[in-house]
Scaffold this active site. Structure first.
Site, PDB file in Angstrom:
ATOM      1  N   ARG A   8       2.185 -17.338  13.812  1.00 49.42           N
ATOM      2  CA  ARG A   8       1.495 -17.805  12.605  1.00 49.42           C
ATOM      3  C   ARG A   8       2.507 -17.961  11.476  1.00 49.42           C
ATOM      4  O   ARG A   8       3.265 -18.902  11.442  1.00 49.42           O
ATOM      5  CB  ARG A   8       0.362 -16.849  12.230  1.00 49.42           C
ATOM      6  CG  ARG A   8      -0.805 -16.870  13.220  1.00 49.42           C
ATOM      7  CD  ARG A   8      -2.034 -16.192  12.635  1.00 49.42           C
ATOM      8  NE  ARG A   8      -3.164 -16.276  13.539  1.00 49.42           N
ATOM      9  CZ  ARG A   8      -3.476 -15.356  14.432  1.00 49.42           C
ATOM     10  NH1 ARG A   8      -2.733 -14.262  14.545  1.00 49.42           N
ATOM     11  NH2 ARG A   8      -4.517 -15.505  15.229  1.00 49.42           N
TER      12      ARG A   8
ATOM     13  N   GLY B  21     -16.136   2.329   5.855  1.00 47.55           N
ATOM     14  CA  GLY B  21     -15.728   2.874   4.558  1.00 47.55           C
ATOM     15  C   GLY B  21     -14.309   3.385   4.559  1.00 47.55           C
ATOM     16  O   GLY B  21     -14.005   4.379   3.889  1.00 47.55           O
ATOM     17  N   GLY B  22     -13.420   2.702   5.296  1.00 52.32           N
ATOM     18  CA  GLY B  22     -12.012   3.063   5.289  1.00 52.32           C
ATOM     19  C   GLY B  22     -11.270   2.327   4.183  1.00 52.32           C
ATOM     20  O   GLY B  22     -11.880   1.786   3.257  1.00 52.32           O
ATOM     21  N   VAL B  23      -9.951   2.288   4.290  1.00 49.58           N
ATOM     22  CA  VAL B  23      -9.127   1.711   3.226  1.00 49.58           C
ATOM     23  C   VAL B  23      -9.494   0.260   2.939  1.00 49.58           C
ATOM     24  O   VAL B  23      -9.735  -0.126   1.787  1.00 49.58           O
ATOM     25  CB  VAL B  23      -7.636   1.820   3.580  1.00 49.58           C
ATOM     26  CG1 VAL B  23      -6.784   1.095   2.543  1.00 49.58           C
ATOM     27  CG2 VAL B  23      -7.215   3.280   3.680  1.00 49.58           C
TER      28      VAL B  23
ATOM     29  N   GLY C 237       5.835 -12.594   7.882  1.00 46.84           N
ATOM     30  CA  GLY C 237       5.170 -11.602   7.036  1.00 46.84           C
ATOM     31  C   GLY C 237       4.008 -10.926   7.719  1.00 46.84           C
ATOM     32  O   GLY C 237       3.561  -9.871   7.290  1.00 46.84           O
ATOM     33  N   GLY C 238       3.500 -11.550   8.792  1.00 45.71           N
ATOM     34  CA  GLY C 238       2.431 -10.933   9.571  1.00 45.71           C
ATOM     35  C   GLY C 238       1.168 -10.670   8.775  1.00 45.71           C
ATOM     36  O   GLY C 238       0.900 -11.289   7.736  1.00 45.71           O
TER      37      GLY C 238
ATOM     38  N   LYS D 195      -3.689  -6.633  -2.754  1.00 40.51           N
ATOM     39  CA  LYS D 195      -3.210  -6.077  -4.019  1.00 40.51           C
ATOM     40  C   LYS D 195      -3.267  -7.095  -5.138  1.00 40.51           C
ATOM     41  O   LYS D 195      -3.485  -6.747  -6.297  1.00 40.51           O
ATOM     42  CB  LYS D 195      -1.772  -5.544  -3.871  1.00 40.51           C
ATOM     43  CG  LYS D 195      -1.617  -4.483  -2.782  1.00 40.51           C
ATOM     44  CD  LYS D 195      -2.587  -3.355  -2.948  1.00 40.51           C
ATOM     45  CE  LYS D 195      -3.209  -2.790  -1.722  1.00 40.51           C
ATOM     46  NZ  LYS D 195      -3.475  -3.485  -0.547  1.00 40.51           N
TER      47      LYS D 195
ATOM     48  N   ILE E 290     -13.934  -1.922  10.297  1.00 35.63           N
ATOM     49  CA  ILE E 290     -13.997  -0.603  10.932  1.00 35.63           C
ATOM     50  C   ILE E 290     -12.641  -0.162  11.479  1.00 35.63           C
ATOM     51  O   ILE E 290     -12.520   0.917  12.045  1.00 35.63           O
ATOM     52  CB  ILE E 290     -15.044  -0.565  12.062  1.00 35.63           C
ATOM     53  CG1 ILE E 290     -14.640  -1.498  13.212  1.00 35.63           C
ATOM     54  CG2 ILE E 290     -16.418  -0.931  11.542  1.00 35.63           C
ATOM     55  CD1 ILE E 290     -15.446  -1.272  14.466  1.00 35.63           C
TER      56      ILE E 290
ATOM     57  N   HIS F 142       9.377  13.185 -18.843  1.00 31.97           N
ATOM     58  CA  HIS F 142       8.192  13.429 -19.679  1.00 31.97           C
ATOM     59  C   HIS F 142       8.165  12.413 -20.825  1.00 31.97           C
ATOM     60  O   HIS F 142       9.200  12.141 -21.423  1.00 31.97           O
ATOM     61  CB  HIS F 142       8.241  14.850 -20.247  1.00 31.97           C
ATOM     62  CG  HIS F 142       7.122  15.149 -21.194  1.00 31.97           C
ATOM     63  ND1 HIS F 142       5.867  15.496 -20.749  1.00 31.97           N
ATOM     64  CD2 HIS F 142       7.074  15.131 -22.555  1.00 31.97           C
ATOM     65  CE1 HIS F 142       5.092  15.696 -21.802  1.00 31.97           C
ATOM     66  NE2 HIS F 142       5.801  15.478 -22.910  1.00 31.97           N
TER      67      HIS F 142
END
Length: 456
Positions: free
Chosen positions: A35, A183-185, A38-39, A50, A267, A441
């Site tokens: 394809r 409900g995973g990542v 970058g897969g 992102k 899933i 800091h």
């Protein structure tokens, strides 16, 4: 027949980084990707996701700007513009990978490669009607979306009613109601984006908690925050049938039919190993994955595997390191893969991040640990930048050795802060040595130092 030192099948993170390292090490290298370079990570996973989530984050900041003295009237999200920007980002990064391959002297073939056999002259691979040979092979074909055997799922994928992460990241039209199975990542990140885009989102999860192996308390806080953004969760439930008329849910002994405009299957993923000829050279497969040792060898001399294809840790950063280990061993440099400090991140708003053992995994392994947790509000910058944030940082310490075995957090910048935690878990330094580390800091990251001093 052109001969190489190394043929790599798969151009994702493991494949292209291995190609770069091998070529730099003096190996003539051919990379085959059917394809785009970058897969999954670059084209339909990490990077495009992102890009969408950052747009949602900006919208969230604008919508809550009044608390910080910034007033923006009626901020909104233009989904088509978000998708167009995502496409631009992906195109630029794919081109960047291609440029690296060219600069590094790697021969890249956009073709589906199939291993034919091993001969005294090397491994023979065919692609686009041509034959290639190499003395070494790296299998880096990645993974593909796991499609559960739910009645109607296959038909739904054909019609477009059901999607995987590949299709949903290209969808230009927003559904009114999106039902996410898992409900995973992936499911949670998509829930966060589409809820920000004013879509009704329902997440169905078979377990009684979200975020899979993440610390249970972190998962609970994340769920609460997503619920505040309008995401509905159906835990302890499973989808038993999918059709345009409705989605059948079972929760315990109860069954109900609900409707949605689109369904996202998230899933999990499975190694992509079919059709590449592994059986022709005797590569051992167990539970649908290529079996590798700590040097990324597969048991067949001069054959290695890296990335999602071995099913050990389906994360791009794991794939990078596995690729390096594989190439180092090819070049005669002793190297070994370690999996005890692989970080995981959920890039929702707020972010959640984790590395090492959780209380649950430690208990399952019989490890004697003690934990401490503190509010992220111990960090001054967190208070300055989060109005009413409920983030926490949790550390797990081995009672015997005094080593930090796990770090878990939820809150702003968690995805960046977790890098410090990786060093802490990986180094094995004792608590007293860690307390001598100096953090800048004010940063949110100094929450780790604060947590270290809370351990009694």
């Amino acid at each position: 027949m052109k001969k190489y030192d190394l043929i790599i099948i798969g151009g994702g993170p493991a494949g292209y980084l291995a190609a770069e390292r091998a070529s730099a090490g003096g190996m003539s290298t051919a990379l085959f990707e059917k394809r785009s370079l970058g897969g999954v990570c670059l084209n339909e996973g990490c990077i495009p996701t992102k890009s969408l989530l950052y747009s949602a984050k900006i919208l969230d900041s604008a919508a809550h700007g009044a608390a910080f003295g910034v007033h923006i009237e009626n901020p909104s999200l233009d989904h088509n513009a978000v998708i167009s920007r995502k496409d631009k980002v992906v195109k630029a990064l794919v081109s960047g990978v291609g440029a690296k391959m060219k600069t590094g002297g790697v021969d890249v073939f956009t073709a589906e490669a199939v291993i034919q056999q091993k001969t005294p002259d090397g491994f023979i691979v065919e692609a686009d009607g041509q034959s290639f040979t190499a003395s070494k092979l790296l299998i880096a074909t990645g993974s593909e979306a796991l499609i559960p055997p739910i009645p109607g799922a296959a038909e739904g994928l054909k019609s477009g009613f059901v999607m995987t992460s590949r299709e949903i990241l290209d969808a230009r039209e927003l559904p009114k109601h999106l039902l996410i199975v898992g409900g995973g990542v992936i499911g949670l990140e998509m829930a966060g984006y589409f809820a920000a885009a004013d879509v009704k989102v329902s997440v169905v999860e078979m377990l009684d908690k979200i975020a899979g192996p993440f610390d249970a308390e972190i998962s609970a806080i994340l769920q609460k925050n997503l619920q505040k953004k309008g995401v509905e969760f159906r835990l302890g439930s499973k989808v038993t049938e999918i059709s345009p008329k409705g989605i059948r849910l079972e929760t315990g002994d109860a069954s109900e039919l609900i409707t949605a405009d689109r369904v996202l299957l998230s899933i999990g993923r499975k190694p992509a190993i079919s059709g590449i000829g592994l059986e022709n050279i005797g590569v051992y497969i167990e539970r649908g994955a290529v079996v590798t040792d700590r040097q990324m060898r597969v048991g067949v001399p001069d054959v290695y595997a890296a990335g999602d294809v071995n099913g050990k840790s389906m994360l791009a950063h794991t794939a990078y390191r596995e690729a390096e280990v594989a190439v180092n061993n090819m070049l005669g440099r002793k190297d070994s893969m370690r999996y005890n400090a692989i970080p995981s991140v959920i890039y929702t708003q707020p972010e959640a991040a984790s590395v090492g053992e959780t209380e649950e995994s430690a208990a399952a392994k019989g490890l004697a640990v003690k934990s401490t947790k503190i509010s992220m509000r111990y960090a001054g910058r967190y208070v300055a930048e989060n109005e009413g944030g409920d983030g926490i940082c949790k550390l797990l310490l081995d009672k015997g050795s005094g080593r930090v075995l796990g770090v878990h957090m939820i809150g702003g910048y968690a995805s960046e802060i977790i890098t410090s935690a990786v060093f802490i878990v990986e180094s094995g330094w004792p608590l007293e040595t860690l307390k001598e580390m100096v953090f800048p800091h004010p940063t949110v990251g100094e929450i780790i130092r604060e947590a270290l001093f809370e351990i009694k």
